[in-house]
Enzyme design. Structure first.
Site, PDB file in Angstrom:
ATOM      1  CG  HIS A 111       6.815  -5.880  -4.258  1.00 37.54           C
ATOM      2  ND1 HIS A 111       5.410  -5.378  -4.107  1.00 37.54           N
ATOM      3  CD2 HIS A 111       7.103  -4.295  -4.194  1.00 37.54           C
ATOM      4  CE1 HIS A 111       5.654  -4.357  -3.523  1.00 37.54           C
ATOM      5  NE2 HIS A 111       6.241  -3.487  -3.551  1.00 37.54           N
TER       6      HIS A 111
ATOM      7  CB  CYS B 174       5.099  -3.605   0.046  1.00 37.35           C
ATOM      8  SG  CYS B 174       5.422  -2.149  -0.005  1.00 37.35           S
TER       9      CYS B 174
ATOM     10  N   GLY C 178       1.061  -1.144   0.382  1.00 36.62           N
ATOM     11  CA  GLY C 178      -0.248   0.269  -0.009  1.00 36.62           C
ATOM     12  C   GLY C 178       0.488   1.289  -0.079  1.00 36.62           C
TER      13      GLY C 178
ATOM     14  CD  GLU D  64       4.010  -8.774  -5.958  1.00 35.53           C
ATOM     15  OE1 GLU D  64       3.857  -8.807  -4.954  1.00 35.53           O
ATOM     16  OE2 GLU D  64       3.181  -7.274  -5.295  1.00 35.53           O
TER      17      GLU D  64
END
Ligand SMILES: Nc1ncnc2c1ncn2[C@@H]1O[C@H](COP(=O)(O)OP(=O)(O)O)[C@@H](O)[C@H]1O
Ligand SMILES: Nc1ncnc2c1ncn2[C@@H]1O[C@H](COP(=O)(O)OP(=O)(O)O)[C@@H](O)[C@H]1O
Ligand SMILES: [Mg+2]
Ligand SMILES: [Mg+2]
Lengths: 381, 1101
Positions: free
Chosen positions: A344, A261, A232, A346
């Site tokens: 990250h 994150c 976020g 992902e």
């Protein structure tokens, strides 16, 4: 100048930083709302590909993104690579916006996309000079547009940085939604969650995405196998309420927690650590991170301006470290089943080197309690 | 794990002579490796037959063997040096294949040599296309449908089953040799046959053709802890079907979404892991279907490559250097990134500019070869240009090619292509040729759509539309100019917009026309503060501070050149490798840089050739990766002068070490900044008339001759001096367009041909005249290299006697140092002439003089007040660092001082060195292999021995034409050569060879009592023996062919003989001189055991 592909002549524009630094360029994208002036915190990103994912990453709320790679828009935009339903960034700074995209997947030009989503931008900028400036003086507010230099300067001066601001409430979901089809049951806090995360989680679990403000007891009431804390935007220190709720979940310790994150920063804060702002953050797809458990190096996708302070971690161990600057990239709670990474795994955009972390989450869910089973019935009975 | 402590001596194998597909990029990688291994304290043993390389500089290794790259020789070196390990991945295909054969022959096991980097297993898996395909399928990576054939029938069977068009690819080959696309059965038969021949293991891959798809390359590195990174992605502008080495390529990839890029990245890692390259760099090639994004793996090279050199220069990440470190035990994260100095090498470079590479071809030198590009690599060099955008880097790259173009058209030469009707041009661009770029721009300008061109060429629309942005800007400017806009009307932003698209001032001047000159444009721009800025290549897109001043020019706001308070010398490199100007000149520039750095100067290199050591960012203190044109050089000069602070200054520019390229720039540099010999002297030597006058004045005989501005004048000169005459243009290197003619008719034809052939370079005019000289037949040619200092002191560095007679270009003929047949008197006379000429030209630095000696009379052919091709050879033969000495002299040192300092030593004697040229004929079937005054060799090798024979024999093995020790020699000599050939023929017989000869030759031999086993009929009619020459050679009944041209008569016969020899890889000598040398060589070779010796040992003696 007029591109051959019918793009309109562009009007000359300026980019002005809060410290008075001025850059020439041409206006692109949407018309800024307030009198030809767009503002936000200027940050640079060093990815060579993946501009669509970056632009639609909610973590950029409040920021104006400058790409260090000069050609942006080469392969256009497509319906599948968005990280959120719309961009949340406040602007785009490039050296050269492609007139004519080329990709079998392309569904339109980046410029049209910017206009459609109301994102203003500026092209033709010496983005290397900008990057070097931000590297020296740190990320700072900026203003750009067709207005005069003095108008832009005062706009930049009065524009807000991200420090101390809660940008999450602006990007989090209002309603609960369910995604994915995996056998486990995961509740995901949406602080500005990326599609790539939902895709990865969705592989292993049925994911219930809840608003950032959801209290801990409500989450536990859903009896999940695991709790996920998403990425976020902005300053974690500006989110005491959320941090308090996550603190309860961490303390409860019955349900595994995985953060990425901002999720990582909030978990750290919940475990008593403090966070600080990096001079210009990490935004790119090429940062080497060492996984201390194996000593192996992962090339990681990064996007953060804040980090967990060294030595402020009383009840957790550092699991990953950034080899460029030593910033803490991952942690694991000592006495509860909770872990998180700053970068990250992902991807979207970026390397797939750290995908194993989702598997670790699954193992942790296995370890702590019988999972709900593929029937999807609420488990933990 | 840090550096391995269990090994301390490492053998590095170089890649041998420069050939098409394997050029000086391997000198770059090898040199990096040697330096790293030495720094790490290893004992480095180097084997490389190529004397022109920097890696074979004795200072680069503990033991340097300039010996043939042949498994017996390598075995001997290994036995002598007993290295613990062998590093095979830095010497291209040559080193890989040698390593394979050494391991198969058990040499490595016998001497306990460990192969580091990539083991034999990995090498086979990658290079054997069958094993490779199986491996890829095993890990689920797609490959084009295919099958393997070891015979024609197999090939056809598979072919029919796959369906045409079909790609044929031999295993274990390089540069696409033997590859091709067959559209029908007939072509498949041809290609398959050639392919099976070309493959060392007689295997070809018969594969579905995916020509037209997008082609990509990833440069990957892996360490022993299995950390993998991608250093660079490269996208080919030219699609599949055009060899990557012949494609215009761009870094980074431009048209892949991150999703597709990451898929490719994962595949590349899977590939390197499966193939089993434990440490080092690899190159993985992919094809992507533009319709659906389907990716297939094309090949993997388990070693550093041309592309990895490009990737290193493109990113600032030194792949070969890091590969060497990984090979000796380091992990990527244990090595720091030199450029940032703080971050580790275990990362993926990100760049904030675009790099464009364009190959340089030499078709103009190979009559008979078509300039069609395909799956066989034909380019002889390449340029790289860096710009912030593709249009800018593309136009810079075109200028870098030095082919008379100022950018993507918008120059006088565009008229040629604009003249061609659209439809014809549309048909032409379907086939890739060196001209295609310019044709495409012309079509865009004439309104043909990007999509149409994309379909016609398979070039991605993105590249075409970026080219179109150049065209659009140009047309907008044309319009303004017709509306009366003048140079004075453009504002700063206007100029910047144009310059940002990479337009050169020359182009802009052309577009404004009406007497506007390049210099006017520059002056006006600079007055408006629309100049260039220099940015830095830093591996990280400016995220971290860069500590290596590796710069490129672009039109932006901020300049990053650091101030300097030191004296700086700017060295101009030699641009793209081409026939006639290759690695030798890079060697000279690099040595100058080393020498001047040692002498306390800050060195600044300017060059645009990505393959070279000179463009390695740590060769010089500062590197400008820029085109070598007056405008681009002026930018560098301005920047360096601006950067001078408190006492720092630009001492000057060295123009005499990079061949003709920097020499041509001398005129554009402020006179006082030109170091060494003055531009005036340079001009005096190049301007025939003034040069002739000078020789006359000095009383140095020249072949009688004159100059002509047209055919008629040429005929007049010929009448004066008598035939045969040699005609050639002035101001070209490598005997470009040079011809020996015997009558008026041919002379006229030759001059006309020259006029049209050279239009690019400006045609033949009253100003750019042709030189017509009496051609000295059967003269011995001699090259002399010398250095003269400002005080007039001269040192003769080397006197080289050519093996082939004058008339064979100095660059193509073998030569011996010291001279073998010249009398002491002649040698002294030569040396005196050189001294006199050097004085007369007031040479300060290096010079090369070429002579022809006939009947003990010495004629001077030409003098070059610059480094010659032979400098590195001389340095290795004599131990005298010629280029270093010359560089020091140019900045004021005297030879006396350098002697005292120990840099200038006396040449070592006691051995013979032979340089032999390596020619590219095997790549251009249909081109006659006869040697002539037009240089065609791509590289050279060196053989050293105690006798001329041994040295010559070694040079032949090294050059790949291994002389036979028994069998049959086939002789077919021109009448004028018959007698002179007798001696050698006799010697071969006494060595136990059988002779075969064509009737005429046979008759003479027998009349002289020399037995001829087989009398061979003229090609076509079967004579007594029942075979004709071609059948004899094709039938493998001949081990050596000697064929000299039949004067000027119909050469068809000889042509067939030479072509057949070439096709069946039978060594073929085309001069009697070489025939004699071969006889001597074989005699010595048979009577001596194989012995090897390192340069260090030779030089110590
Ligand atoms: N199946 C194919 N169809 C069409 N072109 C091909 C195919 N395979 C290879 N090529 C072309 O041939 C070139 C040379 O093939 P490659 O295997 O890379 O040989 P090399 O080992 O010489 O690099 C490639 O660069 C590509 O352009
Ligand atoms: N008058 C001549 N007689 C015989 N051979 C000559 C004569 N002039 C030049 N040559 C041959 O032509 C070759 C090329 O000529 P040269 O002037 O050296 O061209 P380049 O400048 O390209 O080296 C020489 O190496 C020599 O073999
Ligand atoms: Mg290849
Ligand atoms: Mg290959």
């Amino acid at each position: 100048m007029t591109g051959r592909n019918g793009t309109a002549p562009r009007s000359e524009a300026l980019l002005v930083l809060a410290d008075g630094e001025v850059f020439e360029g041409d206006a692109i994208g949407a018309q800024p709302h307030d009198s030809g002036i767009a503002t936000g915190e200027a940050v640079f990103n060093t990815v060579l590909s993946g501009y669509q994912e970056v632009l639609t990453d909610p973590s950029y709320a409040g920021q104006v993104i400058a790409f260090t790679y000069p050609h942006i828009g080469n392969y256009g935009v497509n319906p599948t690579d968005d990280e959120a339903t719309r961009p949340h960034c406040r602007g785009l700074i490039v050296r050269d916006l492609a007139d004519r995209p080329s990709s079998w997947r392309s569904a339109g030009t980046l410029e049209a996309f910017l206009v459609r989503h109301g994102v203003p931008g500026i092209t033709g900028v010496d983005t290397r000079r900008l990057t070097r400036h931000l590297r020296h003086y740190g990320a700072m507010p900026c203003a750009f547009g067709t207005a005069t230099e003095s108008e832009l300067l005062s706009a930049a001066r009065s524009a807000e940085a991200t420090d101390g601001r809660d940008l999450v409430s602006a990007v989090t979901t209002e309603t609960i939604m369910v995604r994915g089809h995996g056998p486990y049951r995961v509740v995901a806090y949406d602080f500005g969650i990326k599609e790539a995360m939902l895709r990865q989680l969705g592989e292993l679990a049925t994911v219930t995405v809840v608003p950032a403000s959801t209290p801990a007891d409500q989450v536990l009431a859903l009896q999940p196998d695991g709790i996920f804390l998403s990425n976020g935007p902005g300053d974690p220190a500006a989110l005491p309420a959320i941090t308090a709720e996550i603190g309860k979940l961490a303390a409860d310790g019955t349900v595994p927690v995985f953060g990425i994150c901002l999720g990582h920063q909030i978990l750290a804060a919940a475990l008593g650590a403090t966070t600080y702002k990096l001079p210009f953050g990490h935004h790119g797809g090429n940062h080497p991170v060492r996984r201390l458990a194996t000593g192996k190096v992962e090339i990681t996708s990064q996007n953060h301006n804040y980090a967990v302070a060294e030595g402020s971690l009383a009840s957790a161990d550092v699991t990953h470290v950034n080899l460029n600057d030593g910033v803490i990239e991952g942690l694991r709670s000592r006495d509860t089943p909770a872990f998180s990474v700053q970068y990250h795994p992902e991807a979207g955009p970026g390397p797939h080197d750290a995908r194993y972390l989702f598997e670790e989450f699954r193992l942790l869910m296995d370890a702590t309690g019988a999972h709900s089973g593929s029937d999807g019935a609420v488990g933990k009975a | 794990m840090p550096r391995r402590s269990d090994i301390d001596s490492i053998l590095v194998i170089g890649s041998g002579p420069i050939v098409i597909g394997q050029a000086c990029e391997f000198d770059y990688s090898g040199t990096q490796a040697c330096r790293v291994l030495a720094e790490e304290g290893f004992r480095v043993v180097l084997a490389n037959s190529n004397p022109a390389t920097i890696m074979t500089d004795p200072a680069m290794a503990d033991r340097t063997y300039v010996e043939p790259l042949d498994h017996d020789v390598l075995a001997a070196i290994i036995e002598r040096e007993r290295p613990d390990a062998l590093l095979p991945t830095l010497g291209g295909q040559t080193a890989l294949n040698l390593t394979m054969s050494l391991s198969e022959r058990g040499v490595l096991d016998a001497f306990g040599v460990e192969v580091i980097g990539a083991n034999a297993e990995a090498i086979t898996t990658a290079e054997d296309r069958e094993k490779f395909k199986a491996a890829m399928e095993e890990i689920g990576l797609a490959v084009p449908a295919s099958g393997f054939a070891h015979s024609l029938d197999e090939a056809l069977a598979i072919g029919e089953s796959i369906g045409y068009p079909i790609m044929v690819r031999p295993s274990f080959i390089l540069g696409g040799a033997g590859t091709g696309i067959a559209v029908d059965r007939e072509r498949l038969v041809r290609l398959a046959a050639e392919g099976i021949d070309a493959s060392p293991i007689g295997e070809v891959l018969i594969e579905e053709s995916i020509a037209g798809q997008k082609e990509f390359e990833l440069e990957v590195m892996r360490d022993h802890a299995d950390n993998c990174v991608v250093i660079c992605s490269i996208e080919n502008v030219d699609p599949m079907g055009i060899h990557t080495g012949d494609s215009i390529t761009v870094a980074p990839a431009q048209t892949l979404t991150d999703v597709e890029y990451q898929t490719m990245r994962d595949a590349a890692f899977a590939c390197i892991r499966r193939v089993g390259v434990e440490t080092g760099g690899s190159n993985v090639q992919f094809a992507v279907n533009p319709e659906d994004g389907r990716q297939v793996v094309i090949e993997m090279n388990p070693r550093v490559s041309r592309s990895s050199a490009l990737a290193s220069k493109a990113t600032g990440f030194p792949i070969a250097k890091i590969a060497a470190k990984l090979a000796v035990g380091y992990r990527l994260d244990e090595v720091t990134n030199d450029i940032t100095g703080v971050t580790p090498a275990s990362f993926e470079p990100t760049i904030d500019y675009v790099v464009t590479k364009i190959p340089r071809w030499a078709f103009e030198k190979l009559p008979g070869a078509t300039d069609e590009l395909g799956t066989r690599m034909q380019s002889v060099g390449e340029v790289m240009a860096i710009g912030r955008t593709f249009p800018e880097s593309l136009q810079k790259a075109i200028r870098s090619l030095e082919q008379g173009r100022s950018g993507l058209n918008a120059d006088p030469s565009e008229a040629d292509v604009d003249r061609v009707p659209v439809d014809d041009l549309l048909a032409t661009v379907r086939t890739a040729t060196p001209e295609r770029l310019f044709q495409l721009e012309s079509l865009l300008r004439r309104g043909v759509s990007v999509d149409r061109l994309a379909t016609a060429t398979g070039i991605d629309p993105w590249f075409l539309s970026e080219m179109a942005s150049i065209t659009d800007a140009r047309m907008a400017l044309d319009l303004q100019v017709t509306l009366g806009v003048t140079v004075d009307d453009l504002d700063r932003r206007g100029w910047r917009r144009l310059k940002r698209l990479g337009f050169s001032d020359a182009q802009l001047a052309h577009l404004f026309g009406s007497g506007v000159g390049e210099d006017d444009i520059r002056r006006i721009r600079l007055a408006l503060d629309a100049g260039v800025t220099f940015k830095t290549v830093d591996t990280c897109g400016a995220e971290f501070e860069a500590h290596t001043p590796y710069h490129y020019a672009t039109t932006e706001d901020e300049d990053e050149v650091a101030p300097s308070d030191r004296p700086r010398v700017i060295i101009l490199g030699s641009g793209p490798n081409r026939i006639g100007q290759g690695i030798e000149f890079d060697y000279c520039c690099v040595h100058a840089s080393f020498a001047l750095r040692d002498a306390g100067f800050e060195t600044v290199m300017v060059n645009c050739n990505p393959e070279t050591v000179s463009t390695d960012y740590d060769t010089s203190d500062r590197l400008y990766f820029e085109p070598l044109t007056p405008e681009d050089l002026a930018n560098v000069l301005d920047a360096e002068i601006k950067a001078s602070v408190d006492g720092g200054r630009v001492v000057g520019v060295i123009v005499s070490l990079g061949g003709q390229t920097p020499l041509k720039l001398a005129a554009s540099i402020p006179e006082e900044l030109v170091l060494g010999t003055s531009p005036a002297s340079i001009d005096l030597a190049e301007d025939r008339e003034r040069w002739n006058a000078l020789c006359a004045e000095l009383g140095i005989p020249q072949p009688p001759g004159g100059t002509a501005g047209n055919a008629a004048e040429a005929v007049a000169v010929a009448a004066k001096v008598g035939y045969p005459v040699l005609v050639r243009p002035s101001y070209v290197l490598g005997g470009r367009a040079m011809e020996i003619v015997y009558d008026d008719e041919r002379l006229v034809a030759a001059v006309d041909a020259m006029a049209s052939m050279l239009t690019r370079e400006g045609g033949v005019t009253a100003e750019r005249r042709v030189l017509v000289d009496r051609f000295l037949e059967d003269a011995v040619e001699v090259d002399v290299d010398a250095v003269r200092d400002a005080t007039g002191d001269v040192v003769i560095c080397g006197v080289m006697e050519h093996v082939e007679e004058a008339g064979v270009h100095s660059g193509d003929s073998a030569c011996a140092l010291p001279p073998q047949t010249l009398s002491a008197k002649v040698v002294t006379e030569l040396e005196n002439h050189v001294r006199v000429i050097a004085d007369a030209l007031d040479v300060c630095g290096i010079c090369n003089v070429q002579f022809a000696v006939k009947d003990d009379l010495v004629y001077v052919l030409e003098a070059n007040p610059r480094a010659s091709r032979t400098v590195p050879f001389v340095a290795k033969a004599t131990g005298v660092p010629v280029a270093m000495v010359a560089a020091r002299v140019m900045v004021g040192a005297t030879l006396k001082e350098l002697r005292a300092e120990g840099l200038l030593r006396d040449p070592v004697v006691g051995h013979v060195s032979v340089k032999e040229a390596v020619l590219p004929f095997n790549r251009f079937p249909g081109v006659d292999t006869l040697l002539g005054p037009e240089m065609r060799s791509t590289g050279e090798v060196m053989g050293i021995g105690t006798t001329f024979g041994l040295a010559f024999a070694k040079s032949q093995i090294a050059a790949g034409n291994r002389l036979p020790v028994d069998g049959t020699v086939f002789l077919s000599l021109a009448d004028r050569d018959k007698r002179s050939g007798l001696e050698a023929a006799r010697q071969f017989v006494s060595l136990g060879f059988d002779l075969a000869a064509t009737s005429g030759t046979a008759a003479l031999l027998e009349s002289e009592g020399i037995p001829v086993a087989t009398v061979v009929a003229k090609v076509g009619d079967r004579g007594a023996a029942g075979v004709d020459a071609v059948e004899l050679i094709a039938g493998g009944k001949v081990q050596l062919v000697v064929n000299t041209p039949r004067g000027r008569g119909p050469r068809a016969d000889g042509l067939h003989i030479r072509a057949t020899a070439l096709a069946h890889q039978v060594p073929c000598l085309t001069t009697v001189a070489a025939f004699k040398a071969a006889a001597g060589g074989i005699a010595d070779w048979i009577s001596h055991p194989l012995s090897v010796r390192s340069l260090q040992e030779y030089h110590a003696s």
